[in-house]
Design a protein around this motif. Structure first.
Motif, PDB file in Angstrom:
ATOM      1  N   GLN A   1       0.829  -1.201   0.000  1.00  0.00           N
ATOM      2  CA  GLN A   1       0.000   0.000   0.000  1.00  0.00           C
ATOM      3  C   GLN A   1       0.872   1.263   0.000  1.00  0.00           C
ATOM      4  N   ALA A   2       1.935   1.232   0.783  1.00  0.00           N
ATOM      5  CA  ALA A   2       2.828   2.389   0.846  1.00  0.00           C
ATOM      6  C   ALA A   2       3.520   2.614  -0.493  1.00  0.00           C
ATOM      7  N   ALA A   3       3.917   1.527  -1.164  1.00  0.00           N
ATOM      8  CA  ALA A   3       4.577   1.648  -2.467  1.00  0.00           C
ATOM      9  C   ALA A   3       3.634   2.238  -3.505  1.00  0.00           C
ATOM     10  N   LEU A   4       2.380   1.817  -3.482  1.00  0.00           N
ATOM     11  CA  LEU A   4       1.400   2.348  -4.414  1.00  0.00           C
ATOM     12  C   LEU A   4       1.185   3.840  -4.203  1.00  0.00           C
ATOM     13  N   LEU A   5       1.058   4.232  -2.946  1.00  0.00           N
ATOM     14  CA  LEU A   5       0.878   5.648  -2.632  1.00  0.00           C
ATOM     15  C   LEU A   5       2.113   6.448  -3.023  1.00  0.00           C
ATOM     16  N   ARG A   6       3.300   5.889  -2.781  1.00  0.00           N
ATOM     17  CA  ARG A   6       4.541   6.589  -3.112  1.00  0.00           C
ATOM     18  C   ARG A   6       4.654   6.828  -4.624  1.00  0.00           C
ATOM     19  N   LEU A   7       4.252   5.835  -5.407  1.00  0.00           N
ATOM     20  CA  LEU A   7       4.292   5.981  -6.863  1.00  0.00           C
ATOM     21  C   LEU A   7       3.388   7.121  -7.320  1.00  0.00           C
ATOM     22  N   GLN A   8       2.219   7.221  -6.725  1.00  0.00           N
ATOM     23  CA  GLN A   8       1.294   8.286  -7.081  1.00  0.00           C
ATOM     24  C   GLN A   8       1.876   9.659  -6.734  1.00  0.00           C
ATOM     25  N   LEU A   9       2.498   9.736  -5.565  1.00  0.00           N
ATOM     26  CA  LEU A   9       3.066  11.013  -5.129  1.00  0.00           C
ATOM     27  C   LEU A   9       4.245  11.421  -6.003  1.00  0.00           C
ATOM     28  N   GLU A  10       5.116  10.448  -6.344  1.00  0.00           N
ATOM     29  CA  GLU A  10       6.291  10.744  -7.157  1.00  0.00           C
ATOM     30  C   GLU A  10       5.891  11.133  -8.581  1.00  0.00           C
ATOM     31  N   ALA A  11       4.759  10.619  -9.036  1.00  0.00           N
ATOM     32  CA  ALA A  11       4.292  10.941 -10.378  1.00  0.00           C
ATOM     33  C   ALA A  11       3.554  12.280 -10.414  1.00  0.00           C
ATOM     34  N   GLY A  12       3.458  12.917  -9.257  1.00  0.00           N
ATOM     35  CA  GLY A  12       2.779  14.195  -9.191  1.00  0.00           C
ATOM     36  C   GLY A  12       1.284  14.084  -9.341  1.00  0.00           C
ATOM     37  N   GLU A  13       0.743  12.934  -9.036  1.00  0.00           N
ATOM     38  CA  GLU A  13      -0.679  12.704  -9.206  1.00  0.00           C
ATOM     39  C   GLU A  13      -1.453  12.896  -7.915  1.00  0.00           C
ATOM     40  N   ALA A  14      -0.765  13.271  -6.834  1.00  0.00           N
ATOM     41  CA  ALA A  14      -1.445  13.376  -5.546  1.00  0.00           C
ATOM     42  C   ALA A  14      -2.651  14.301  -5.580  1.00  0.00           C
ATOM     43  N   PRO A  15      -2.569  15.492  -6.227  1.00  0.00           N
ATOM     44  CA  PRO A  15      -3.730  16.368  -6.223  1.00  0.00           C
ATOM     45  C   PRO A  15      -4.927  15.767  -6.946  1.00  0.00           C
ATOM     46  N   ALA A  16      -4.639  14.848  -7.908  1.00  0.00           N
ATOM     47  CA  ALA A  16      -5.738  14.277  -8.679  1.00  0.00           C
ATOM     48  C   ALA A  16      -6.306  13.020  -8.047  1.00  0.00           C
ATOM     49  N   ILE A  17      -5.666  12.532  -6.974  1.00  0.00           N
ATOM     50  CA  ILE A  17      -6.162  11.317  -6.344  1.00  0.00           C
ATOM     51  C   ILE A  17      -7.523  11.588  -5.722  1.00  0.00           C
ATOM     52  N   GLY A  18      -8.441  10.791  -6.021  1.00  0.00           N
ATOM     53  CA  GLY A  18      -9.787  10.958  -5.487  1.00  0.00           C
ATOM     54  C   GLY A  18     -10.668   9.874  -6.054  1.00  0.00           C
ATOM     55  N   GLY A  19     -11.908   9.925  -5.728  1.00  0.00           N
ATOM     56  CA  GLY A  19     -12.854   8.984  -6.299  1.00  0.00           C
ATOM     57  C   GLY A  19     -12.450   7.549  -6.109  1.00  0.00           C
ATOM     58  N   ALA A  20     -12.401   6.812  -7.240  1.00  0.00           N
ATOM     59  CA  ALA A  20     -12.177   5.366  -7.194  1.00  0.00           C
ATOM     60  C   ALA A  20     -10.819   5.012  -6.610  1.00  0.00           C
ATOM     61  N   LEU A  21      -9.750   5.712  -7.041  1.00  0.00           N
ATOM     62  CA  LEU A  21      -8.405   5.354  -6.583  1.00  0.00           C
ATOM     63  C   LEU A  21      -8.240   5.583  -5.091  1.00  0.00           C
ATOM     64  N   LEU A  22      -8.639   6.773  -4.625  1.00  0.00           N
ATOM     65  CA  LEU A  22      -8.515   7.059  -3.199  1.00  0.00           C
ATOM     66  C   LEU A  22      -9.392   6.113  -2.385  1.00  0.00           C
ATOM     67  N   GLY A  23     -10.566   5.808  -2.907  1.00  0.00           N
ATOM     68  CA  GLY A  23     -11.453   4.879  -2.204  1.00  0.00           C
ATOM     69  C   GLY A  23     -10.866   3.490  -2.129  1.00  0.00           C
TER      70      GLY A  23
END
Length: 210
Positions: free
Chosen positions: A134-156
């Motif tokens: 779970q931490a690796a998945l979240l880290r990949l999203q953050l490193e890709a600069g996708e954190a602001p777009a995380i929401g909906g299905a992915l965040l859920g």
């Protein structure tokens, strides 16, 4: 999830066979080693949930093997359960704990007790693996600069996966309450602390969070 690996170290084939018979019900991967040297070689390439280590072995004995394991950064946190056919008294037992063992069991041992003890460490290992995923998945999203777009299905989905691990970790902690498995209890507490940090990170990504 991939099965956990359990390392069985004993110079007597009949003892290894007996351990395999006892632990087969856990449905995990059992790896044999007939000497301390062979065990250290296996630990170079594979990750193990727990090590069952015979004390009396020719050449490199269990104490020396454990010392090598604890000196390596890759393997120093792997729980070691010492198995011995001879009880030399408190001093001998203390030497086992001083070498880094989380438990010390004299032969002949109760198969049910041994299986239960090993099961606790396998469960803890699996929970840690889930947390790392779970931490690796979240880290990949953050490193890709996708954190602001995380929401909906992915965040859920992330939140739901984390909730599952949190529930399992809580159940494991309750299972360990009131037992003598102090090392396992400490590991469970450390896992819950990591989970709390990951939960805070996820909550910070929710829309409207400050």
């Amino acid at each position: 999830m991939q099965k956990a690996k359990i390392l069985l170290v004993d110079d007597r084939p009949e003892n290894l066979l007996a351990l395999e018979a006892i632990l087969s019900a856990l449905d995990q991967t059992l790896v044999r080693a007939s000497s301390g040297e062979e065990a250290l070689k296996a630990l170079l390439t594979d990750d193990f949930a727990v090590i069952l280590l015979d004390v009396q072995m020719p050449g490199m004995d269990g104490f020396e093997t454990a010392a090598h394991i604890k000196r390596r950064e890759r393997t120093r946190d792997i729980p070691i359960i010492f198995l011995t056919a001879i009880n030399h008294g408190p001093h001998h037992t203390f030497r086992g704990y001083a070498a880094g063992a989380v438990d010390y069991i004299s032969k002949p041992f109760d198969p049910w007790v041994l299986r239960a003890k090993v099961s606790v460490f396998v469960d803890l290992y699996m929970k840690n693996c889930q947390l790392k995923e779970q931490a690796a998945l979240l880290r990949l999203q953050l490193e890709a600069g996708e954190a602001p777009a995380i929401g909906g299905a992915l965040l859920g989905e992330l939140s739901a996966r984390l909730a599952t691990v949190e529930e399992q970790a809580e159940a494991l902690t309750k299972q360990l309450d009131g037992t003598s498995e102090t090392a396992a209890a400490a590991g469970a507490a450390h896992l819950e602390s990591k989970l709390a940090g990951l939960r805070r990170a996820l909550d910070a990504l929710r829309p409207g969070s400050s």
